[in-house]
Write a protein that holds these residues in place. Structure first.
Motif, PDB file in Angstrom:
ATOM      1  N   VAL A 101       0.837  -1.203   0.000  1.00 55.67           N
ATOM      2  CA  VAL A 101       0.000   0.000   0.000  1.00 55.67           C
ATOM      3  C   VAL A 101       0.871   1.252   0.000  1.00 55.67           C
ATOM      4  N   GLU A 102       1.940   1.243   0.797  1.00 50.60           N
ATOM      5  CA  GLU A 102       2.844   2.388   0.847  1.00 50.60           C
ATOM      6  C   GLU A 102       3.562   2.574  -0.489  1.00 50.60           C
ATOM      7  N   THR A 103       3.975   1.473  -1.107  1.00 49.68           N
ATOM      8  CA  THR A 103       4.673   1.545  -2.384  1.00 49.68           C
ATOM      9  C   THR A 103       3.753   2.075  -3.475  1.00 49.68           C
ATOM     10  N   LEU A 104       2.508   1.623  -3.474  1.00 53.16           N
ATOM     11  CA  LEU A 104       1.543   2.120  -4.455  1.00 53.16           C
ATOM     12  C   LEU A 104       1.248   3.600  -4.217  1.00 53.16           C
ATOM     13  N   GLN A 105       1.205   4.014  -2.957  1.00 51.94           N
ATOM     14  CA  GLN A 105       0.955   5.428  -2.650  1.00 51.94           C
ATOM     15  C   GLN A 105       2.084   6.307  -3.175  1.00 51.94           C
ATOM     16  N   ARG A 106       3.318   5.829  -3.084  1.00 46.90           N
ATOM     17  CA  ARG A 106       4.437   6.600  -3.635  1.00 46.90           C
ATOM     18  C   ARG A 106       4.281   6.772  -5.145  1.00 46.90           C
ATOM     19  N   PHE A 107       3.840   5.697  -5.796  1.00 45.05           N
ATOM     20  CA  PHE A 107       3.582   5.823  -7.225  1.00 45.05           C
ATOM     21  C   PHE A 107       2.446   6.810  -7.483  1.00 45.05           C
ATOM     22  N   LYS A 108       1.410   6.743  -6.703  1.00 39.43           N
ATOM     23  CA  LYS A 108       0.271   7.656  -6.861  1.00 39.43           C
ATOM     24  C   LYS A 108       0.733   9.115  -6.722  1.00 39.43           C
ATOM     25  N   ASP A 109       1.596   9.352  -5.740  1.00 41.13           N
ATOM     26  CA  ASP A 109       2.090  10.703  -5.490  1.00 41.13           C
ATOM     27  C   ASP A 109       3.024  11.190  -6.601  1.00 41.13           C
ATOM     28  N   SER A 110       3.637  10.255  -7.340  1.00 37.10           N
ATOM     29  CA  SER A 110       4.626  10.634  -8.353  1.00 37.10           C
ATOM     30  C   SER A 110       4.039  11.496  -9.455  1.00 37.10           C
ATOM     31  N   HIS A 111       2.739  11.369  -9.675  1.00 34.02           N
ATOM     32  CA  HIS A 111       2.083  12.131 -10.749  1.00 34.02           C
ATOM     33  C   HIS A 111       0.765  12.749 -10.271  1.00 34.02           C
ATOM     34  N   ASP A 112       0.538  12.671  -8.963  1.00 34.77           N
ATOM     35  CA  ASP A 112      -0.743  13.134  -8.400  1.00 34.77           C
ATOM     36  C   ASP A 112      -1.919  12.464  -9.099  1.00 34.77           C
ATOM     37  N   TRP A 113      -1.777  11.155  -9.324  1.00 34.92           N
ATOM     38  CA  TRP A 113      -2.822  10.402 -10.019  1.00 34.92           C
ATOM     39  C   TRP A 113      -4.173  10.530  -9.318  1.00 34.92           C
ATOM     40  N   VAL A 114      -5.226  10.570 -10.096  1.00 35.10           N
ATOM     41  CA  VAL A 114      -6.599  10.582  -9.582  1.00 35.10           C
ATOM     42  C   VAL A 114      -7.148   9.167  -9.676  1.00 35.10           C
ATOM     43  N   ASP A 115      -7.527   8.599  -8.545  1.00 37.53           N
ATOM     44  CA  ASP A 115      -8.116   7.263  -8.480  1.00 37.53           C
ATOM     45  C   ASP A 115      -9.591   7.382  -8.868  1.00 37.53           C
ATOM     46  N   LEU A 116      -9.900   7.055 -10.125  1.00 40.48           N
ATOM     47  CA  LEU A 116     -11.261   7.252 -10.631  1.00 40.48           C
ATOM     48  C   LEU A 116     -12.266   6.345  -9.952  1.00 40.48           C
ATOM     49  N   GLY A 117     -11.828   5.145  -9.565  1.00 38.11           N
ATOM     50  CA  GLY A 117     -12.730   4.238  -8.873  1.00 38.11           C
ATOM     51  C   GLY A 117     -13.300   4.864  -7.618  1.00 38.11           C
ATOM     52  N   ARG A 118     -12.414   5.480  -6.836  1.00 39.38           N
ATOM     53  CA  ARG A 118     -12.864   6.082  -5.579  1.00 39.38           C
ATOM     54  C   ARG A 118     -13.365   7.509  -5.740  1.00 39.38           C
ATOM     55  N   LYS A 119     -13.161   8.092  -6.915  1.00 38.16           N
ATOM     56  CA  LYS A 119     -13.804   9.381  -7.185  1.00 38.16           C
ATOM     57  C   LYS A 119     -15.293   9.169  -7.423  1.00 38.16           C
ATOM     58  N   PHE A 120     -15.635   8.136  -8.190  1.00 39.30           N
ATOM     59  CA  PHE A 120     -17.026   7.896  -8.555  1.00 39.30           C
ATOM     60  C   PHE A 120     -17.738   6.941  -7.595  1.00 39.30           C
ATOM     61  N   ILE A 121     -16.960   6.147  -6.853  1.00 41.59           N
ATOM     62  CA  ILE A 121     -17.531   5.262  -5.825  1.00 41.59           C
ATOM     63  C   ILE A 121     -16.778   5.566  -4.530  1.00 41.59           C
ATOM     64  N   PRO A 122     -17.135   6.642  -3.851  1.00 34.49           N
ATOM     65  CA  PRO A 122     -16.325   7.126  -2.729  1.00 34.49           C
ATOM     66  C   PRO A 122     -16.222   6.104  -1.591  1.00 34.49           C
ATOM     67  N   ALA A 123     -15.037   6.060  -0.980  1.00 38.37           N
ATOM     68  CA  ALA A 123     -14.845   5.248   0.216  1.00 38.37           C
ATOM     69  C   ALA A 123     -15.729   5.803   1.329  1.00 38.37           C
ATOM     70  N   PRO A 124     -16.246   4.934   2.188  1.00 36.77           N
ATOM     71  CA  PRO A 124     -15.995   3.486   2.297  1.00 36.77           C
ATOM     72  C   PRO A 124     -17.023   2.613   1.566  1.00 36.77           C
TER      73      PRO A 124
END
Length: 263
Positions: free
Chosen positions: A177-200
Motif C-alpha cells: 500500500v505504501e509503495t503504491l501510494q508513492r507511485f500515486k504521489d509521483s504524478h498526483d494520479w486521480v483514483d477514478l474508482g474512488r472518485k465515482f464510488i467514494p470510500a468506504p
C-alpha cells in the motif's frame, strides 16, 4: 461533446473466454478494450475475432502462456510503447496515444507470490521493484494520461472484505500500500474508482475461484484500477464496475471496469 468509452479487464486468457468477451462487447459496447493476462503470444492473439466485432486497431505485448496485455480499439491508436517495468522481459505493459488527446497506458502488475517478504520470496521483491520503476516513470510524465489495469493491490481498508484478516496477505500488506501510494504521489494520479464510488462504499473487482459462489461470502478485493492525470480528471465523466460479469459462465476472476472520457 464526443467521448470514448474505455474498458479494462484482466481476462485470464483471452482465447479461453471468447463467449465472455463477445457478450461483454455486445452489452457494454466500449470503444477501447484494455486486456491484461491475455496469455497469448502476438502471433496467436485472436485478431480476427476482434476485427469481426468492429475493433480493427490492436496494440499487443504478448507472451507465450503467461502474462500479456493488449489494447483493442474501434478508433486508431498511435505510438504504441512497451515498458519493461519487470526488468526481465515479461510482457506487462502496452501504451498508446488516443485521438491525439491523451495517452492510454495498460498495465499488469505482478501478483507477487504468496509470502510478503522479499528476502524469502523473490516475486514479492519484483513486484515492489516494478512499482518503483513505474514511480520513476510517473515523476517524468508530462502528457495527460489514463492508466488502467490490474495493479494487484487493494490500497484502502474498504477495498477488501476484511482489512484485519488481509493485512498480512499479499495484495493488501502495508508495504504494498505504501509503495503504491508513492507511485500515486509521483504524478498526483486521480483514483477514478474512488472518485465515482467514494470510500468506504463497497467496491470489489476480484473474487477468488476458491469460492463456488462468489456472492455467498463476498470475499472480494479491489485489485483493478483506472487512474488519470490531474489534467484529464475533468474529462472523465463516469466510471463503472461491471460486477455481474463475474457470475457469467466460465468467468475470469476479475471483472471489467469502464470509464468515459470526453475528447
Amino acid at each position: 461533446m464526443p467521448s470514448l468509452k474505455i474498458a479494462s479487464w484482466n481476462i485470464n486468457s483471452v482465447r479461453a473466454r471468447p463467449d465472455l468477451v463477445s457478450r461483454f462487447l455486445e452489452e457494454a459496447d466500449p470503444d477501447i478494450l484494455c486486456l491484461q493476462e491475455t496469455k497469448a503470444h502476438n502471433d496467436v492473439f485472436p485478431r480476427k475475432f476482434f476485427e469481426e466485432r468492429g475493433y480493427p486497431h490492436i496494440a499487443l505485448n504478448g507472451q507465450k502462456m503467461h502474462h500479456g496485455v493488449g489494447t483493442i480499439s474501434k478508433v486508431p491508436l498511435e505510438e504504441d510503447l512497451r515498458h519493461d517495468w519487470q526488468d526481465n522481459g515479461e510482457a506487462r505493459h502496452i501504451g498508446v496515444r488516443v485521438a491525439g488527446k491523451f495517452r492510454l497506458e495498460n498495465v499488469y502488475v505482478p501478483a507477487g507470490g504468496d509470502v510478503p517478504d522479499r528476502d524469502v520470496n523473490p516475486k514479492f521483491g519484483q513486484k515492489l521493484d516494478f512499482l518503483g520503476r513505474m514511480t520513476e516513470w510517473g515523476q517524468k510524465l508530462a502528457e495527460p494520461t489514463l492508466l488502467v489495469g490490474d495493479f494487484n493491490i487493494a490500497p484502502l481498508e474498504c477495498d477488501v472484505w476484511s482489512h484485519k484478516q488481509l493485512l498480512n496477505v499479499v495484495s493488501h500488506t502495508p508495504i504494498e500500500v505504501e509503495t503504491l501510494q508513492r507511485f500515486k504521489d509521483s504524478h498526483d494520479w486521480v483514483d477514478l474508482g474512488r472518485k465515482f464510488i467514494p470510500a468506504p462504499e463497497r467496491c470489489f473487482t476480484w473474487w477468488s475461484y476458491r469460492s463456488p459462489d462468489y456472492t455467498k461470502n463476498d470475499r472480494g478485493r479491489r485489485l483493478d484500477h483506472m487512474w488519470c492525470s490531474p489534467t484529464l480528471e475533468d474529462k472523465v465523466t463516469g466510471h463503472e464496475v461491471h460486477e455481474p460479469v463475474r457470475g457469467w459462465e466460465k468467468p475470469s476472476d476479475h471483472v471489467p471496469l469502464v470509464c468515459e472520457v470526453q475528447l
